[in-house]
Design an enzyme around this catalytic site. Structure first.
Site, mmCIF file in Angstrom:
data_model
loop_
_atom_site.group_PDB
_atom_site.id
_atom_site.type_symbol
_atom_site.label_atom_id
_atom_site.label_comp_id
_atom_site.label_asym_id
_atom_site.label_seq_id
_atom_site.Cartn_x
_atom_site.Cartn_y
_atom_site.Cartn_z
ATOM 1 N N ASN A 10 45.206 23.364 130.765
ATOM 2 C CA ASN A 10 46.406 22.636 130.353
ATOM 3 C C ASN A 10 45.983 21.697 129.229
ATOM 4 O O ASN A 10 45.428 20.622 129.475
ATOM 5 C CB ASN A 10 46.983 21.864 131.536
ATOM 6 C CG ASN A 10 48.271 21.113 131.179
ATOM 7 O OD1 ASN A 10 48.676 21.074 130.025
ATOM 8 N ND2 ASN A 10 48.890 20.511 132.174
ATOM 9 N N ARG A 94 48.796 26.859 130.294
ATOM 10 C CA ARG A 94 50.135 26.287 130.382
ATOM 11 C C ARG A 94 50.675 26.104 128.963
ATOM 12 O O ARG A 94 50.037 25.474 128.114
ATOM 13 C CB ARG A 94 50.108 24.936 131.083
ATOM 14 C CG ARG A 94 51.504 24.298 131.174
ATOM 15 C CD ARG A 94 51.432 22.831 131.505
ATOM 16 N NE ARG A 94 52.763 22.249 131.587
ATOM 17 C CZ ARG A 94 53.050 21.005 131.249
ATOM 18 N NH1 ARG A 94 52.104 20.203 130.797
ATOM 19 N NH2 ARG A 94 54.283 20.547 131.366
ATOM 20 N N HIS A 183 59.227 22.003 133.538
ATOM 21 C CA HIS A 183 58.630 21.958 134.890
ATOM 22 C C HIS A 183 58.848 23.277 135.626
ATOM 23 O O HIS A 183 58.879 23.319 136.853
ATOM 24 C CB HIS A 183 59.228 20.817 135.731
ATOM 25 C CG HIS A 183 58.946 19.441 135.218
ATOM 26 N ND1 HIS A 183 59.872 18.420 135.337
ATOM 27 C CD2 HIS A 183 57.866 18.918 134.589
ATOM 28 C CE1 HIS A 183 59.354 17.318 134.805
ATOM 29 N NE2 HIS A 183 58.141 17.604 134.335
ATOM 30 N N LEU A 212 60.076 14.965 140.983
ATOM 31 C CA LEU A 212 60.167 13.554 140.622
ATOM 32 C C LEU A 212 58.773 12.981 140.372
ATOM 33 O O LEU A 212 58.040 12.638 141.305
ATOM 34 C CB LEU A 212 60.860 12.765 141.745
ATOM 35 C CG LEU A 212 62.216 13.307 142.210
ATOM 36 C CD1 LEU A 212 62.768 12.444 143.333
ATOM 37 C CD2 LEU A 212 63.195 13.397 141.046
ATOM 38 N N ASN A 214 56.570 10.998 136.706
ATOM 39 C CA ASN A 214 56.927 10.163 135.563
ATOM 40 C C ASN A 214 57.965 10.887 134.708
ATOM 41 O O ASN A 214 58.905 10.287 134.204
ATOM 42 C CB ASN A 214 55.693 9.841 134.732
ATOM 43 C CG ASN A 214 55.958 8.760 133.707
ATOM 44 O OD1 ASN A 214 56.498 7.704 134.023
ATOM 45 N ND2 ASN A 214 55.586 9.007 132.459
ATOM 46 N N GLY A 215 57.802 12.214 134.586
ATOM 47 C CA GLY A 215 58.875 13.072 134.110
ATOM 48 C C GLY A 215 59.592 13.620 135.331
ATOM 49 O O GLY A 215 58.957 13.873 136.359
ATOM 50 N N ARG A 244 61.691 7.876 130.018
ATOM 51 C CA ARG A 244 62.772 8.588 129.328
ATOM 52 C C ARG A 244 64.122 8.224 129.935
ATOM 53 O O ARG A 244 64.251 8.068 131.139
ATOM 54 C CB ARG A 244 62.568 10.100 129.410
ATOM 55 C CG ARG A 244 61.301 10.594 128.762
ATOM 56 C CD ARG A 244 61.166 12.097 128.909
ATOM 57 N NE ARG A 244 59.786 12.520 128.726
ATOM 58 C CZ ARG A 244 59.198 13.479 129.429
ATOM 59 N NH1 ARG A 244 59.874 14.135 130.359
ATOM 60 N NH2 ARG A 244 57.950 13.801 129.200
ATOM 61 N N ASP A 285 56.011 2.620 137.458
ATOM 62 C CA ASP A 285 55.330 2.996 138.695
ATOM 63 C C ASP A 285 56.245 2.635 139.865
ATOM 64 O O ASP A 285 56.531 1.449 140.088
ATOM 65 C CB ASP A 285 53.998 2.257 138.796
ATOM 66 C CG ASP A 285 53.148 2.725 139.976
ATOM 67 O OD1 ASP A 285 53.713 2.975 141.053
ATOM 68 O OD2 ASP A 285 51.916 2.835 139.819
ATOM 69 N N GLY A 333 54.785 13.450 142.112
ATOM 70 C CA GLY A 333 54.233 12.179 142.559
ATOM 71 C C GLY A 333 55.179 11.288 143.324
ATOM 72 O O GLY A 333 54.857 10.809 144.419
ATOM 73 N N VAL A 334 56.363 11.046 142.781
ATOM 74 C CA VAL A 334 57.345 10.202 143.457
ATOM 75 C C VAL A 334 57.991 10.955 144.607
ATOM 76 O O VAL A 334 58.126 10.437 145.721
ATOM 77 C CB VAL A 334 58.412 9.703 142.462
ATOM 78 C CG1 VAL A 334 59.514 8.936 143.182
ATOM 79 C CG2 VAL A 334 57.779 8.836 141.385
ATOM 80 N N ASN A 337 55.629 11.145 147.626
ATOM 81 C CA ASN A 337 55.029 9.942 148.196
ATOM 82 C C ASN A 337 55.978 8.778 148.444
ATOM 83 O O ASN A 337 55.634 7.871 149.206
ATOM 84 C CB ASN A 337 53.900 9.461 147.277
ATOM 85 C CG ASN A 337 52.775 10.474 147.175
ATOM 86 O OD1 ASN A 337 52.114 10.783 148.155
ATOM 87 N ND2 ASN A 337 52.561 11.023 145.981
ATOM 88 N N GLU A 387 51.097 23.394 140.436
ATOM 89 C CA GLU A 387 51.346 24.126 139.191
ATOM 90 C C GLU A 387 50.141 24.947 138.760
ATOM 91 O O GLU A 387 50.290 26.036 138.198
ATOM 92 C CB GLU A 387 51.764 23.146 138.098
ATOM 93 C CG GLU A 387 53.109 22.476 138.388
ATOM 94 C CD GLU A 387 53.483 21.429 137.367
ATOM 95 O OE1 GLU A 387 54.109 21.792 136.344
ATOM 96 O OE2 GLU A 387 53.152 20.249 137.579
#
Length: 403
Positions: A10, A94, A183, A212, A214-215, A244, A285, A333-334, A337, A387
């Protein structure tokens, strides 16, 4: 075929993430990251994942992607996993934007390289770096199949009613303006993993996938095929993200140019890098935002509420698009977690069959799991995305078919 290993690359503008997998058993053999390429303080972090070897890290100048991949090859060779190994079947890359041209993983040749380059205007931050990684890998192993796996490919099954914007058709076609979505490897992997979690075939299941990080992006997947997604021509459209804006009235751009005196580049930077959660409260964050909320910070609370409001709108919209929903899956990530995000996103949607069990939602883990009550009409799941495994799986399957 006897060779069963796939190296996944990547390549970013100043970084290379990599992972080596053995597809005979799905075992990860090594992974790592090269960052700050082109600087005196470049860093390489390498972790062997099989055989009990110790991780290694060093800092020093790495001039370009060619030097970065050579450094990666040297680290792999130290563990007996070098790029010259006869067990290496292919390198999977990727590639962020494949436009309408690429609907599935594709073996790289001159035509493919030219088309990825032609798409640079719609992915100026990503496709050039992806191309550099491919060309460097081709120079190192010209005899090895190099496979491009496109973020946009999974979304090419969207009907025209979902993919087209309501602007002049000739103008849109001339400039390749349409919803492409991103994604895609994550949405593909998570939708299939969700069906498996439910004990059903992907063709039988309708899933809303919420990626979900950061992007952030949402997709509506009917029977294993994407029928709608929140990101569009670029990754800017859709959900509120870390930096964004997501959905915004297009006239905001005209207003900022005419009244605010901002240039196109300044507005681009505003919407992509100074908006979303960081624009609303100064933090992108979610852990820090939740900490601030617990301390009574009103700006953090408003940012969280706007984030959840947009997320809830997309869940409802994609419920309407699908007609029947079997599961809503949170990932990245979000999504994986932040229990508070998951609970807030489905709160008040009980009439749609959506609910979260507080105890199950609070449990953390690395495996796919249900967090909805046993009697819920619609399953709510947490499905860790993978991924790299998806890219390796698609790459290896194509090489096996080709051979």
């Amino acid at each position: 075929m006897s060779a069963t290993r796939v190296l996944v690359l990547n390549s970013g503008s100043s970084s290379v993430k990599y992972q080596l997998l053995d597809m005979s058993d799905g075992i990860r053999l090594a992974n790592g990251l090269v960052e700050r390429i082109g600087e005196q303080t470049s860093r390489l972090k390498h972790t062997p994942l099989a055989g009990g070897g110790e991780g290694r890290e060093w800092t020093g100048p790495i001039a370009d992607h060619d030097a970065a991949l050579k450094a990666v090859a040297e680290e792999l060779a130290k563990d007996g996993l070098g790029l010259d190994s006869p067990e290496l079947a292919a390198i999977g890359h990727r590639v962020v934007h494949g436009g309408k041209s690429f609907t599935e993983p594709t073996v790289v040749d001159d035509r493919v390289l030219a088309e990825i380059e032609r798409l640079i205007p719609v992915a100026p931050l990503h496709n050039p770096a992806n191309l550099t990684g491919i060309r460097t890998a081709l120079a190192l192993r010209p005899d090895l199949p190099q496979v491009a796996v496109f973020d946009t490919a999974f979304h090419t099954t969207m009907p025209e009613s979902a993919a087209r914007y309501a602007i002049d058709v000739e103008t849109a076609d001339a400039h390749r303006i349409r919803r492409y979505g991103f994604h895609g490897t994550s949405h593909a992997y998570v939708s299939r993993a969700t069906a498996k979690l439910l004990g059903r075939a992907p063709e039988e299941v309708n899933v809303i996938v919420l990626h979900l990080g950061n992007g952030a992006s949402a997709s509506a997947v009917r029977g294993g095929r994407c029928v709608d997604t929140s990101m569009g021509l670029t990754p800017l459209e859709g959900l509120v993200m870390g930096t964004r804006s997501g959905d915004t009235d297009p006239a905001v751009i005209f207003h900022l140019a005419r009244v605010g005196g901002m240039s196109i580049d300044e507005i681009d930077t505003l919407l992509n890098k100074r908006s979303g959660l960081v624009g609303l409260c100064g933090d992108n964050d979610m852990r820090e935002i939740r900490r601030r909320i617990d301390e009574g910070d009103a700006r953090a609370k408003l940012a969280f509420d706007i984030y959840i409001h947009r997320l809830k709108k997309y869940i409802g919209a994609y419920y309407a698009v699908l007609g029947r929903v079997d599961a809503v899956a949170f990932t990245a990530g979000v999504g994986e977690n932040a229990a508070e995000v998951r609970a807030a996103a489905v709160a008040g949607l009980e009439t749609l069959g959506l609910a979260v069990d507080g105890g199950l939602n609070a449990v953390r883990g690395d495996e796919p799991r249900l967090i909805s009550p046993a009697d819920a009409r619609v399953a709510v799941a947490v499905v860790p995305t993978d991924e790299e495994l998806e890219i390796a799986t698609q790459t290896y399957a194509l090489v096996v078919r080709t051979n």
